[in-house]
Structure formats: structure tokens, C-alpha cells
Design an enzyme around this catalytic site. Structure first.
Site, mmCIF file in Angstrom:
data_model
loop_
_atom_site.group_PDB
_atom_site.id
_atom_site.type_symbol
_atom_site.label_atom_id
_atom_site.label_comp_id
_atom_site.label_asym_id
_atom_site.label_seq_id
_atom_site.Cartn_x
_atom_site.Cartn_y
_atom_site.Cartn_z
ATOM 1 N N ARG A 150 28.661 1.170 42.980
ATOM 2 C CA ARG A 150 28.600 1.725 41.626
ATOM 3 C C ARG A 150 29.586 2.883 41.466
ATOM 4 O O ARG A 150 30.161 3.072 40.394
ATOM 5 C CB ARG A 150 27.173 2.137 41.247
ATOM 6 C CG ARG A 150 26.990 2.340 39.748
ATOM 7 C CD ARG A 150 25.529 2.549 39.359
ATOM 8 N NE ARG A 150 24.831 1.315 39.026
ATOM 9 C CZ ARG A 150 24.815 0.744 37.813
ATOM 10 N NH1 ARG A 150 25.459 1.310 36.809
ATOM 11 N NH2 ARG A 150 24.161 -0.363 37.600
ATOM 12 N N GLU A 154 19.949 6.990 32.615
ATOM 13 C CA GLU A 154 20.948 7.609 33.481
ATOM 14 C C GLU A 154 22.233 8.051 32.783
ATOM 15 O O GLU A 154 22.784 9.104 33.149
ATOM 16 C CB GLU A 154 21.333 6.641 34.613
ATOM 17 C CG GLU A 154 20.221 6.307 35.568
ATOM 18 C CD GLU A 154 20.588 5.112 36.442
ATOM 19 O OE1 GLU A 154 20.611 3.984 35.925
ATOM 20 O OE2 GLU A 154 20.874 5.328 37.625
HETATM 21 N N1 MTE Z 1 13.231 10.716 33.031
HETATM 22 C C1 MTE Z 1 12.167 11.390 33.511
HETATM 23 N N2 MTE Z 1 11.486 12.198 32.690
HETATM 24 N N3 MTE Z 1 11.780 11.264 34.818
HETATM 25 C C2 MTE Z 1 12.468 10.455 35.688
HETATM 26 O O1 MTE Z 1 12.102 10.358 36.870
HETATM 27 N N4 MTE Z 1 14.372 8.912 36.009
HETATM 28 C C3 MTE Z 1 15.701 8.513 35.533
HETATM 29 C C4 MTE Z 1 15.659 8.177 34.043
HETATM 30 N N5 MTE Z 1 14.986 9.214 33.304
HETATM 31 C C5 MTE Z 1 13.617 9.750 35.200
HETATM 32 C C6 MTE Z 1 13.943 9.897 33.832
HETATM 33 C C7 MTE Z 1 16.268 7.378 36.253
HETATM 34 S S1 MTE Z 1 17.033 7.639 37.726
HETATM 35 C C8 MTE Z 1 16.221 6.109 35.740
HETATM 36 S S2 MTE Z 1 16.963 4.811 36.543
HETATM 37 C C9 MTE Z 1 15.538 5.816 34.476
HETATM 38 O O2 MTE Z 1 14.944 6.973 33.900
HETATM 39 C C10 MTE Z 1 14.464 4.767 34.755
HETATM 40 O O3 MTE Z 1 13.717 4.472 33.649
HETATM 41 P P1 MTE Z 1 14.184 3.462 32.481
HETATM 42 O O4 MTE Z 1 14.917 2.336 33.125
HETATM 43 O O5 MTE Z 1 12.923 3.049 31.852
HETATM 44 O O6 MTE Z 1 15.074 4.263 31.585
HETATM 45 N N1 HPA Z 2 20.802 0.842 40.169
HETATM 46 C C1 HPA Z 2 19.650 1.381 40.605
HETATM 47 N N2 HPA Z 2 18.941 0.882 41.566
HETATM 48 C C2 HPA Z 2 19.380 -0.223 42.168
HETATM 49 C C3 HPA Z 2 20.576 -0.842 41.778
HETATM 50 C C4 HPA Z 2 21.329 -0.269 40.718
HETATM 51 O O1 HPA Z 2 22.414 -0.762 40.312
HETATM 52 N N3 HPA Z 2 20.756 -1.903 42.564
HETATM 53 C C5 HPA Z 2 19.705 -1.916 43.415
HETATM 54 N N4 HPA Z 2 18.872 -0.914 43.177
HETATM 55 MO MO1 MOS Z 3 17.530 5.387 38.795
HETATM 56 S S1 MOS Z 3 18.742 6.256 40.207
HETATM 57 O O1 MOS Z 3 18.363 3.857 38.952
HETATM 58 O O2 MOS Z 3 16.097 5.211 39.704
#
Ligand code: MTE
Ligand code: HPA
Ligand code: MOS
Length: 799
Positions: A327, A747
Site C-alpha cells: 500500500r 482512513e
Molecule cells: N474511528 C474511530 N473513532 N476509531 C477507530 O478505531 N479506526 C480507523 C477508522 N476510523 C477508527 C476510526 C481505521 S484504521 C479504519 S480502517 C476505519 O475506521 C474502519 O472502519 P470503517 O471501515 O467502518 O470506516
Molecule cells: N487494509 C487494511 N487491512 C488489510 C488490508 C488493507 O488493504 N489488506 C489486508 N488487511
Molecule cells: Mo484500518 S489500518 O485498515 O484498521
């Protein structure tokens, strides 16, 4: 009991409240504020529950010569002590590749690596017993830096490249060629709730696991494997996490496995809750990266070719590092057309705790390298960095840039062969440029800096283009389970987990929207492997994209049965049935409309033996990627955004403040604008923290010194930008058919924090009339900024 239809008012003959697109509050908000939201540690403890402490390696790299645990076993309150010899099944719990022993057999690879585990009557007794172990080590030479790993070619996974065109040839033909290298440290997740698992042995020889994990299915599988039992004997439940941020994608599983092993041996419930200090030492963090670029460009600053190397510090095992460094490679262009590019990713092995997923998943470390390059090109040419950024954006055509056949280069293909189809950033940046008054402030700042000897202001606008999908194709699927009850209330369950990001409320809003009923009639329930199985981690920002679609699929299946029944009942065709304003509406052949309250309708449907529950499933279309050729379409779409940060730096001390931030983020057609804005604010601050104050420090022998909030500084309320303006890009639905044309938000905005780092560098650069790019690694702590100031002074003195 409150009925949904008992009084006139409750018939709810009005448009449903809380559908998608409305700003509804987080489903746990009130409970979290009141302290009634239950986390694993809050669950009432079962009688006889045992508590865990783990003994970890005292050396970064060593063989265990001998181990005597008899004093540990005899310590007060200790009920069971286990080593790897007590594991009935698999001893390696690596999530993708082997390399993560649940307990070390002989070779220790980082300080804190678990060697033995204790179950005692109290947590304090377990902790106290750890120090009684007698372990003799034979010390081995550790590798603790990326530099050393690169020199020794010491990798956890093979090196991998992306290539488009001929970068070396392009560099040799470019009018200008510059290069630089850059080091960015890792980051501690610092979730408010630490890692925890409580397990209860079942009467069938299985385990019920309550954990704080982003990946319940993986916990289920690994617990089954270490116990040598089938997966169906293990149930995993996750109601919510107090933050995960990627730190609970793989790092929650070891706790569940160790607790399960102890529960298996004692036949008692076991709780393993890490102290903050243990959590910081024993669980993985963001990867540090050592990156370099060499870029060729013309007089206008248009890139002709680039060679970029990204080297991630992976720690002792592969964990998710293959995909994380991938990534970083995918995002080394950020938003810019590199034309000819060779991008190589190295996965360096070090004797430090294995690095893991963290918001952005390697993307941020790639993106910041591209932004470093943009700033450097601009200063080399004496242009404003924003001008250079805009010129190099994907999809911005230039008359002078032509393909071999003479046609104008569309400049929209990435170095991995994916076409950027929805070009959002040129328009987004131009809106933000205007709303933030970038150029006016640029002039004011130049004036200010010219008249201020020691205080210098800096300004930077940086964009983000983030690829949405797991780059591992099979993970891009989800399941859901929806139940409609006879009072019209609905339960929804899906494979996604709630970590504060608002996934549960968004999926509930999808269900509300499908049935056109009020959101308060929908109950979200804890994520459980016995409700929806074989789930992907909640990660890659794909939670609402995947689970929203799966829930919608379940709703559509239930609705199909309801529609068939309603049509038969009213002697009309199925296309004459609709869901509206908390009612089911049938239009009869003569045009008469029959409105039945949703609750009444479900009761009738049940009596008529119509099924009122269904599962649903979704798989992301269009994506494919061949890792052997480094080409394909790994991402379904891109989420975009940009931020403008303004800072003020004291060049005598290196101290600084972020004074104003303007953000514009592309979330497609938002599922919930309030939640999305919260995600963007939090992500920016977390990204800013990574690049400014969060400084991980290890001793020379590999011991983590920044192991608590007193030595590791995450942004506090006082670090919030004084003037903080966050807006969503309007009227820009996703071009792809995502759930109601929304876009992921979790993210991408993390990388908006890069503008704070770039603005700091801009402020220092002003000391040399913006003609010198001071070296400035990250985090740019005050010491680091002061160092950049000194380098700039040296440059001025020498020129
Ligand atoms: N927001 C909060 N409040 N707490 C979290 O732990 N994790 C982040 C993001 N926002 C997180 C957050 C990460 S690393 C990811 S991948 C996404 O939320 C995961 O949730 P989603 O796919 O439902 O957006
Ligand atoms: N993002 C987050 N988590 C993951 C991924 C990715 O692209 N691939 C495998 N685990
Ligand atoms: Mo988020 S780093 O893909 O949990």
C-alpha cells in the site's frame, strides 16, 4: 411495554427519520457519555474468573538456554503456568504467514515477546509472579534499524516493484533531476481501551470469546487452531472497541489465544487485560519507513520520471507487512502522475515488536514521500508548492506532454496500471484554494515573515487520493443478517465491528432507508461469529461499503417476500407496492392506495407465513490485481481530500502551533455527514500527531523507552488547531455503485495531517527565501524543527 403503533402519534404517518444522508448521532454516543456503554472489561465477571500476566523476553535477540518457572508456579494465587509445550494445537498464530509464535520456543526476537503465561486469582498476583521466573539467555546480535536490515538484506518478505515506462531513461533525459531521502517513525495506536479478551470454556469443549478485535473471524480461527478444535466450537463476540485504528486487526488475537489456552487447562473463565505499559511494549505499531526518491522534471515542474524506494521497518515477523508495504508503494504517487516510474518496496526485518496495521495501512508513508518531492521540486524551481502540485495532478493535461503517437497524454494512469476515472482533485483543490483564501494568506505570510526576525509562519495545501478496497481481493466481501419482528421492530447484524467510527449507525440507517422506517425502530446487535460467519476484518475503510451493501441485500430479500404477499393481499401487481413513511403502501388496480403501518403489516405478514428475516452478502465488483506483474485495478475507487494548514514557528526554540486548518473531503454522497465530519477531524488530528509530537524512542538494545503517556505525547485538546474548518465536498456522488453512492471516510483524511508537517517545513524554508528545502524527518518535534532551522542557517551561511 412501548408499542410502535399503539397511539395515533406512533403510527408515524410521516417521512421516516434517520435514513441515510441524515446527520444521526452515533448509536453509542449517549451511553458512552453516561458511562453505560459496556466494554469487555466492564462485563460482570463470572465466578472463578482467572487473570493473566505474561512473561516476555528481556532481550531483543537471544536464545533461551534454560527456564525455571517453579517459583512462578508456587507464587500466591497462581493457578496455572503455561509455555509453548502446553499448546495442544498450532503454536504459530501468524495471521497470513508464519512467524508469530503464541509463546516463544527458543529464539526470542524482541523485548517483551511472550515466553510464558500465568493464570492467577487476581491480576496483581499474576503480575507479581512474572518476575519470579529464572530464564537464562544466550544473547545474539540484534538488528534494530532499517539501515542495518537493508545493508544485510534482512527481510521478512521478498522485495517487490511496480514499474511503468522507463524511469531511468526519463531521468537521464530530464532538464532537472533532484533526490532526497526521508525517515518517518512509527506510531503507537493509543486506543483508549487497551487490548483485552475474556474467554469462557463451553460444555462442548469450545470457547466463548469476548474480545476487543477488528477481526472476530480470525480470532475464532486462531483460537480453534491453538486448541486443536474445530472452528464451530468457538464463538467470538465484539460489541464495540474503545478505538482500534488498525491496532486490533491482528494484535487482539494473541490475547484471546493465550486466555483460551489457560481456560482450556484450568476449565475456568479467563480474562487477559494488558496494562498500558505492556500494551505499548508487546503489541505492534505503525511501520517506520526509510524512503528515498529521485525525480526528473521539466522547467514547469512536470514530472517525467521517478525512482522511489520505500523500506518499511516490519519488526520481527511478516504480520500484514506484505500488504502494508504494497500500500505504501501504491500510494507513492499520492495524487500525481509520475509518468515513468519504478517503485520498489522493501520489508525490513528488525528485532523489535512486529509492526502492524495503522490507519492508512502504509499509505501515509507513501503519500508523504510524494509530498516531500512536490515541496522539493517547487523550491528547486522557485515556484509556490501549490502551483507544482496542481500541475502534476492526475488528469490535468498539458499541451507539451504528448504520447509517442503525438496525441496529448491523458495523464490518468497510475504506476500500477489503474486509470483514475473520477477526477475529483482539480475541482476540489480549486474550491479549497478559494474558501481558505490560500493566495491572499500566502502573501500575508510572506509579508509577516519578512518583518519578523524569529517567529515564522508557514502554509501548505496537500491533497490525498486514497485507494479504497482491500488489496487482497478475497477480503472484499461481507455478510449481514436482518430480522424483522412482529411489532415492526428490526434487528440488524453484520460482519463489521464498531470501534467508534460509526459503522453501526450507518448500517442501521441503510436498513431504515430500505424499509423507509424510523431509525429508532432498528436495533444494532453485537458482532458475533455465530450470526455472520467468515467475515473480513473491519479495515481498509471498507466497513460501510461492504456491510452496508450486505445489509441492503438482506433487506431486499425480506422486502421481496413482503412485496409478493402485499400484492396478493391487495389483488395488485408487485410493482404497485412501496415502502413509505413507516408504512407499506399498496396501490390497487382502481388506483386506491392502502396504507398499512409497518408494524401492523409485519404482524399480518407473519400470520400469513411470510419469512421476515434474511442473510445478505456482497462482493466488490471490478477489482483485480496481479501481484506478479504489479498491474491491475486493485481499488474500486479513490477517496479524495485536501487540507490547508497554517503554522507559526519560533525559530529560536523550534516550538510551534498549528493556527488554522481548512479541509475539504470527498465522501461521495455522505451516509451520515455528522459522523463523516467527526471522522475527518479525528483523522487529521491523529495524522498531525504522527508527524509532530508522537515520538517513539527505543534504547540502543531495543527496549521501548516511550512506553506510557508521560513519555509518548499524543495530541491533547490544546493541540487542536485554533481555527479548524472541515467541509464535505457537495454534490459529488461516487461514480461507482457503492452503497447509495457514498465513499469510505475512515482512513483517507488521516493523510491530511501531512499539510501540518509540510507547513512547518515551509515556515523554516522562508528563512532562506523559500529557495532551500530543509531536511526534516518525522515526527517534526520541536527539536527536529530546530535542527531544520540550524541546517537552513548553515545553508544560508554557505551560499
Ligand atoms: N474511528 C474511530 N473513532 N476509531 C477507530 O478505531 N479506526 C480507523 C477508522 N476510523 C477508527 C476510526 C481505521 S484504521 C479504519 S480502517 C476505519 O475506521 C474502519 O472502519 P470503517 O471501515 O467502518 O470506516
Ligand atoms: N487494509 C487494511 N487491512 C488489510 C488490508 C488493507 O488493504 N489488506 C489486508 N488487511
Ligand atoms: Mo484500518 S489500518 O485498515 O484498521
Amino acid at each position: 411495554m412501548r408499542k410502535l403503533i399503539d397511539v395515533e402519534d406512533n403510527k408515524r404517518m410521516r417521512p421516516a427519520k434517520g435514513k441515510t444522508g441524515e446527520s444521526m448521532k452515533h448509536e453509542s454516543a449517549a451511553k458512552q457519555v453516561a458511562g453505560t456503554a459496556v466494554y469487555v472489561d466492564d462485563m460482570p465477571e463470572l465466578p472463578n474468573t482467572l487473570h493473566v500476566a505474561v512473561g516476555g523476553s528481556q532481550y531483543a535477540h537471544a536464545f533461551i538456554k534454560s527456564m525455571d518457572l517453579s517459583a512462578v508456579e508456587k507464587a500466591p494465587g497462581v493457578v496455572k503456568v503455561i509455555t509453548v509445550k502446553d499448546v495442544p494445537g498450532h503454536t504459530d498464530i501468524g495471521p497470513v504467514f508464519p512467524g508469530d509464535p503464541v509463546l516463544v520456543e527458543s529464539e526470542c526476537e524482541y523485548i517483551g515477546q511472550p515466553i510464558f503465561a500465568i493464570a492467577a486469582e487476581t491480576h496483581e498476583q499474576a503480575k507479581a509472579a512474572v518476575g519470579l521466573a529464572q530464564i537464562q539467555y544466550k544473547e545474539l546480535e540484534p538488528t534494530l534499524t532499517v539501515d542495518k536490515a537493508m545493508k544485510d538484506q534482512f527481510f521478512v518478505r521478498p522485495t517487490h516493484s511496480h514499474q511503468r515506462g522507463d524511469a531511468d531513461k526519463a531521468l537521464s533525459e530530464s532538464e532537472h533531476v533532484i533526490s532526497a531521502d526521508f525517515y518517518v517513525k512509527g506510531q503507537e495506536h493509543f486506543y483508549l481501551e487497551g487490548q483485552i479478551s475474556t474467554v469462557v470454556p463451553t460444555e462442548d469443549g469450545g470457547m466463548d470469546v469476548f474480545t476487543s478485535s477488528q477481526h472476530p473471524t480470525e480470532v475464532q480461527k486462531l483460537v480453534a487452531e491453538v486448541l486443536d478444535i474445530s472452528i464451530n466450537k468457538v464463538n467470538v463476540e465484539v460489541r464495540r472497541m474503545g478505538g482500534g485504528f488498525g491496532g486490533k486487526e491482528t494484535q487482539a488475537a494473541p490475547l484471546a489465544c493465550i486466555a483460551s489456552l489457560l481456560a482450556h487447562h484450568t476449565k475456568r473463565p479467563v480474562k487477559y487485560r494488558m496494562s498500558r505499559g505492556d500494551d505499548m511494549i508487546m503489541t505492534g505499531k505503525r511501520h517506520a519507513f526509510q524512503n528515498d526518491y529521485k525525480v526528473g522534471f521539466n522547467e514547469q515542474g512536470l514530472i517525467q520520471g521517478a525512482v522511489i524506494n520505500v523500506a518499511g521497518q516490519c519488526g520481527n515477523s511478516p504480520d500484514l507487512s506484505d500488504a502494508i508495504v504494497d500500500r505504501a508503494m501504491f500510494h507513492s504517487d499520492n495524487a500525481y502522475y509520475l509518468n515513468n516510474a519504478t517503485i520498489t518496496g522493501y520489508r525490513c526485518k528488525t528485532h523489535t515488536v512486529s509492526a502492524t496495521a495503522y490507519r492508512g495501512f502504509g499509505g501515509p508513508q507513501g503519500v508523504i514521500t510524494a509530498e516531500l518531492m512536490m515541496d522539493d521540486i517547487a523550491r528547486h524551481l522557485g515556484e509556490d508548492p501549490l502551483t507544482i502540485r496542481k500541475r502534476n495532478l492526475y488528469g490535468v493535461k498539458h499541451d507539451s506532454m504528448r504520447l509517442e503517437d503525438g496525441s496529448i497524454d491523458p495523464r490518468n494512469e497510475t504506476h500500477y496500471g489503474q486509470t483514475v476515472e473520477q477526477e475529483v482533485l482539480p475541482e476540489l483543490i480549486s474550491q479549497l484554494e478559494e474558501s481558505s483564501e490560500y493566495w491572499k494568506r500566502r502573501e500575508e505570510i510572506k509579508q509577516f515573515n519578512a518583518n519578523s526576525a524569529f517567529l515564522k509562519k508557514g502554509l501548505a495545501l496537500t491533497p490525498v487520493k486514497f485507494g479504497i478496497s482491500f488489496t487482497v481481493q478475497f477480503l472484499n466481501q461481507a455478510g449481514a443478517l436482518v430480522h424483522v419482528y412482529t411489532d415492526g421492530s428490526i434487528q440488524v447484524n453484520h460482519g463489521g465491528t464498531e470501534m467508534g467510527q460509526g459503522l453501526y449507525v450507518k448500517v442501521a440507517q441503510v436498513v431504515a432507508n430500505e424499509f423507509q422506517v424510523d431509525l429508532d425502530t432498528i436495533q444494532v446487535t453485537a458482532t458475533r461469529t455465530d450470526k455472520v460467519s467468515n467475515t473480513s476484518p473491519t479495515a481498509a475503510s471498507s466497513g460501510s461499503d461492504l456491510n452496508g451493501m450486505a445489509a441492503r441485500d438482506a433487506c431486499l430479500r425480506i422486502k421481496a417476500g413482503m412485496i409478493k404477499y402485499a400484492a396478493e393481499l391487495n389483488g395488485t401487481s408487485e410493482d404497485k407496492i412501496r415502502f413509505e413513511s413507516n408504512h407499506v403502501v399498496a396501490v390497487k388496480a382502481d388506483g386506491e392506495e392502502v396504507w398499512t403501518p409497518f408494524a401492523e403489516f409485519t404482524q399480518n405478514a407473519y400470520t400469513a407465513r411470510v419469512p421476515l428475516f434474511s442473510s445478505g452478502h456482497y462482493q466488490t465488483p471490478k477489482i483485480h490485481y496481479d501481484r506478479n506483474t504489479g498491474k491491475g485495478r486493485p481499488f474500486y475507487y479513490f477517496a479524495n481530500g485536501a487540507s490547508v494548514s497554517e503554522v507559526i514557528v519560533d525559530t529560536l526554540t523550534g516550538e510551534y502551533k498549528v493556527t488554522r486548518v481548512d479541509i475539504l473531503q470527498d465522501v461521495g454522497a455522505s451516509l451520515n455527514p455528522a459522523i463523516d465530519i467527526g471522522q475527518i477531524e479525528g483523522a487529521y488530528i491523529q495524522g498531525m500527531g504522527w508527524l509532530t509530537t508522537e515520538d517513539l524512542v527505543w534504547s540502543d538494545n531495543g527496549r521501548l523507552l516511550s512506553n506510557g503517556p508521560a513519555t509518548y505525547k499524543i495530541p491533547a485538546v490544546g493541540d487542536t488547531p485554533i481555527d479548524f474548518r472541515v467541509k464535505l465536498m457537495e454534490q459529488l456522488p461516487n461514480k461507482e455503485e457503492t452503497i447509495y453512492r457514498s465513499k469510505a471516510v475512515g482512513e483517507p483524511p488521516f493523510m491530511l495531517g501531512i499539510s501540518a508537517w509540510s507547513a512547518l517545513r515551509d515556515a523554516v524554508s522562508s528563512m532562506a527565501e523559500y529557495k532551500f528545502s530543509p531536511p526534516m524527518n518525522a515526527p517534526a518535534t520541536p527539536e527536529c524543527v530546530l535542527n531544520a532551522v540550524n541546517e537552513t542557517r548553515k545553508h544560508i551561511a554557505n551560499s
